[in-house]
Design a protein around this motif. Structure first.
Motif, short mmCIF file in Angstrom:
data_model
loop_
_atom_site.label_atom_id
_atom_site.label_comp_id
_atom_site.label_asym_id
_atom_site.label_seq_id
_atom_site.Cartn_x
_atom_site.Cartn_y
_atom_site.Cartn_z
N THR A 18 0.90 -1.26 0.08
CA THR A 18 0.16 -0.03 -0.08
C THR A 18 1.15 1.32 0.02
N ARG A 19 0.59 2.19 -1.05
CA ARG A 19 1.43 3.27 -0.99
C ARG A 19 0.90 4.65 -0.30
N ILE A 20 1.77 5.39 0.34
CA ILE A 20 1.22 6.78 0.85
C ILE A 20 1.51 7.85 -0.42
N THR A 21 0.45 8.33 -1.24
CA THR A 21 0.76 9.19 -2.07
C THR A 21 0.17 10.47 -1.96
N ALA A 22 0.63 11.51 -2.79
CA ALA A 22 -0.10 12.87 -2.64
C ALA A 22 -1.48 12.91 -2.92
N ASP A 23 -2.06 11.85 -4.03
CA ASP A 23 -3.31 11.86 -4.47
C ASP A 23 -4.27 10.92 -3.46
N GLY A 24 -3.59 10.30 -2.60
CA GLY A 24 -4.20 9.38 -1.73
C GLY A 24 -4.91 8.14 -2.54
N ARG A 25 -4.31 7.82 -4.05
CA ARG A 25 -4.81 6.66 -4.58
C ARG A 25 -5.33 5.26 -3.94
N ASP A 26 -4.22 4.95 -2.87
CA ASP A 26 -4.36 3.70 -2.26
C ASP A 26 -5.23 3.92 -0.95
N GLY A 120 -3.02 2.63 14.22
CA GLY A 120 -1.87 1.97 14.67
C GLY A 120 -1.68 0.67 13.66
N GLU A 121 -1.91 0.78 12.49
CA GLU A 121 -1.92 -0.26 11.48
C GLU A 121 -0.70 0.07 10.72
N VAL A 122 0.30 -0.92 10.23
CA VAL A 122 1.17 -0.77 9.23
C VAL A 122 0.64 -0.52 7.96
N VAL A 123 1.11 0.46 7.10
CA VAL A 123 0.77 0.91 5.89
C VAL A 123 1.52 0.14 4.87
N THR A 124 2.79 0.09 5.10
CA THR A 124 3.82 -0.50 3.99
C THR A 124 5.14 -0.71 4.71
N ASN A 125 5.74 -1.78 4.16
CA ASN A 125 7.02 -2.14 4.44
C ASN A 125 7.81 -2.40 3.35
N ASP A 126 7.28 -1.88 2.08
CA ASP A 126 8.26 -2.08 1.05
C ASP A 126 9.29 -1.29 0.96
N PHE A 127 10.41 -1.50 1.36
CA PHE A 127 11.54 -0.50 1.55
C PHE A 127 11.90 0.16 0.18
N GLU A 128 11.88 -0.64 -0.96
CA GLU A 128 12.32 0.09 -2.12
C GLU A 128 11.42 1.27 -2.40
N ARG A 129 9.90 1.01 -2.24
CA ARG A 129 9.13 2.12 -2.83
C ARG A 129 9.08 3.16 -1.84
N ILE A 130 9.34 2.97 -0.48
CA ILE A 130 9.32 3.89 0.68
C ILE A 130 10.08 5.02 0.29
N THR A 131 11.52 4.76 -0.03
CA THR A 131 12.45 5.91 -0.39
C THR A 131 12.18 6.56 -1.64
N LEU A 132 11.38 5.81 -2.57
CA LEU A 132 11.21 6.69 -3.82
C LEU A 132 9.84 7.62 -3.53
N ASP A 133 9.00 7.10 -2.53
CA ASP A 133 8.01 7.97 -2.45
C ASP A 133 8.06 8.96 -1.55
N LEU A 134 9.22 8.90 -0.67
CA LEU A 134 9.46 10.00 0.32
C LEU A 134 10.02 11.33 -0.49
N GLY A 135 10.56 10.82 -1.61
CA GLY A 135 11.30 11.72 -2.43
C GLY A 135 10.09 12.56 -3.67
N SER A 136 9.36 11.67 -4.04
CA SER A 136 8.22 12.11 -4.92
C SER A 136 6.79 12.49 -4.42
N GLN A 137 6.56 11.93 -3.54
CA GLN A 137 5.12 11.97 -2.87
C GLN A 137 4.79 12.99 -2.00
N TRP A 138 6.04 13.38 -1.14
CA TRP A 138 5.83 14.27 -0.30
C TRP A 138 6.61 15.60 -0.50
N THR A 139 6.69 15.90 -1.73
CA THR A 139 7.22 16.97 -2.15
C THR A 139 6.65 18.42 -1.62
#
Length: 330
Positions: A18-26, A120-139
Motif C-alpha cells: 500500500t502506498r502513501i501518495t499525494a493523491d491518496g490513490r490507495d 496503529g496499522e502498518v501501511v507499508t514495509n516495501d523498503f524500495e518504494r518507501i524511499t522513492l515515495d518520500l522523494g516524490s510524493q511528499w514534495t
C-alpha cells in the motif's frame, strides 16, 4: 528469511505494498503528522529510509520511531524507549502494528515500516518504494533545497545500478552470511566481490554512482558499506578484503558518511549488537566484538577532486533533531 535445497539464502520479499501518495490513490494520502516511520539503526534496509527522510527534511511532518537493536523471533521491539514502548504508537513490539493491519500476518516483521498513527496499522514495509515515495510524493512538505534523488534523465541507469547492487551486494552479504552449504556460499562470495571490484573501478573515476550528484543509487549502496567492516567482513564471512583496503570504495563511503544525512544516521554499536547478538546460529556465544575502530570514517577522503555537487542545485539538510542524534565515531 528462507533457504533453498542447496543451502542458498533467499529473502522473503512479500511486502505490504500500500502506498502513501499525494493523491491518496490507495486510500492513504500524504498528511503531516499522520504517519510514523519505524526504523532500527541496525538495519541497512531501514537506514535508507532514515537517510531520505533527513535529505528531504521531513522530520517535522513524519515522526520516526526507533526500535532497539536486539529482538527475538516475534519482532523488533522498542526496548530503548521509556517503559519499553514507542512513545507515539504505545506498543512494545512492531509486531502489534502488523497484526492490527492483518491479525494473521504470515511474513516477517520488518523495518522500515510506515505506520498510520490513528489506527496503529502498518501501511507499508516495501523498503524500495518507501524511499522513492518520500522523494516524490511528499514534495509539498519537503524542505527548501531538498535534492532530487531520482532524476528522470538518470532513472534507467539508477535502476540498473540499484538492481546490481541489491542482488550482489546489499543482499549478497546476507547470501554469504546465511548460506547453508559451501557451494552456495562460494557462489555468493564470488558475485559479491566481482560486483565490488566493478564498483571500485567505476568509483575510481567518478564521485557518485550515477551522474555528478547523490542519487537513489548511492542511498542504496551506502548502508551496506557502512556495515561492511563492522559486521559483514567477519560475521558474514565476506572477508577477501576490508572496505578500508579498497581505495575508491573507502573514499566514496567516507565522502558520503561526512555528508549531512548519511553518517548522522549510523550507530555502529547498535549495528554490532544486532548482528552479533540476534544471529545465534552464526554467533552462538553472543559476544559482540570491541572493534573495529571507527574514527577513520571522519578522515579526509579527497573525493572533492573528482568534482560533482552532492546536492545538485539543492542544499545540505540541517542537523538532526536532538532525540535522533547518534554517537560520533571513535
Amino acid at each position: 528469511m528462507a533457504g533453498d535445497g542447496g543451502g542458498a539464502f533467499e529473502r522473503d520479499r512479500s511486502y505490504l505494498t500500500t502506498r502513501i501518495t499525494a493523491d491518496g490513490r490507495d486510500g492513504r494520502p500524504v498528511e503531516p503528522g499522520r504517519y510514523r516511520l519505524v526504523i532500527a539503526r541496525a538495519c541497512p534496509w531501514a537506514n535508507r529510509a532514515a537517510i531520505v527522510r533527513r535529505l528531504m527534511g521531513l522530520e517535522d511532518v513524519l515522526s520516526m520511531g526507533i526500535a532497539g537493536p536486539v529482538h527475538d523471533e516475534r519482532s523488533w521491539s522498542f526496548h530503548l524507549d521509556p517503559g519499553g514502548r514507542d512513545p507515539v504508537l504505545g506498543i512494545e513490539r512492531l509486531q502489534e502494528a502488523y497484526f492490527r493491519r492483518d491479525p494473521g500476518y504470515p511474513h516477517g516483521i520488518t523495518v522500515p515500516a510506515l505506520v498510520d498513527v490513528p489506527t496503529g496499522e502498518v501501511v507499508t514495509n516495501d523498503f524500495e518504494r518507501i524511499t522513492l515515495d518520500l522523494g516524490s510524493q511528499w514534495t509539498a512538505h519537503q524542505r527548501d533545497g531538498a535534492p532530487e534523488l531520482y532524476p528522470e534523465k538518470w532513472r534507467d541507469e539508477i535502476d540498473e545500478i540499484a538492481r546490481q547492487v541489491y542482488e550482489d551486494v546489499n543482499d549478497g552479504v546476507y547470501k554469504c552470511g546465511f548460506a547453508r552449504g559451501q557451494a552456495a556460499y562460494d557462489s555468493a562470495y564470488r558475485k559479491l566481490w566481482e560486483r565490488l571490484d566493478r564498483l571500485e573501478e567505476r568509483l575510481t573515476g567518478q564521485r557518485y554512482l550515477v551522474g555528478d550528484t547523490i542519487t537513489e543509487a548511492d542511498v542504496r549502496l551506502f548502508p551496506t558499506l557502512a556495515r561492511f567492516d563492522a559486521v559483514y567482513h567477519g560475521h558474514f564471512k565476506c572477508n577477501r578484503q576490508k572496505l578500508t583496503e579498497l581505495p575508491a570504495l573507502w573514499g566514496y563511503a567516507r565522502d558520503l558518511f561526512q555528508t549531512p544525512g548519511f553518517g548522522d544516521t549510523i550507530d555502529f554499536e547498535q549495528i554490532k549488537q544486532h548482528y552479533y547478538v540476534v544471529h545465534h546460529d552464526i554467533n552462538p556465544t553472543g559476544i559482540v566484538p570491541r572493534g573495529p575502530a571507527t574514527g577513520g570514517w571522519l578522515s579526509p577522503h579527497g573525493r572533492e577532486a573528482l568534482g560533482g555537487r552532492p546536492f545538485g542545485d539543492g542544499t545540505p539538510p540541517g542537523p538532526p533533531p536532538p532525540s535522533e542524534r547518534v554517537p560520533s565515531p571513535a
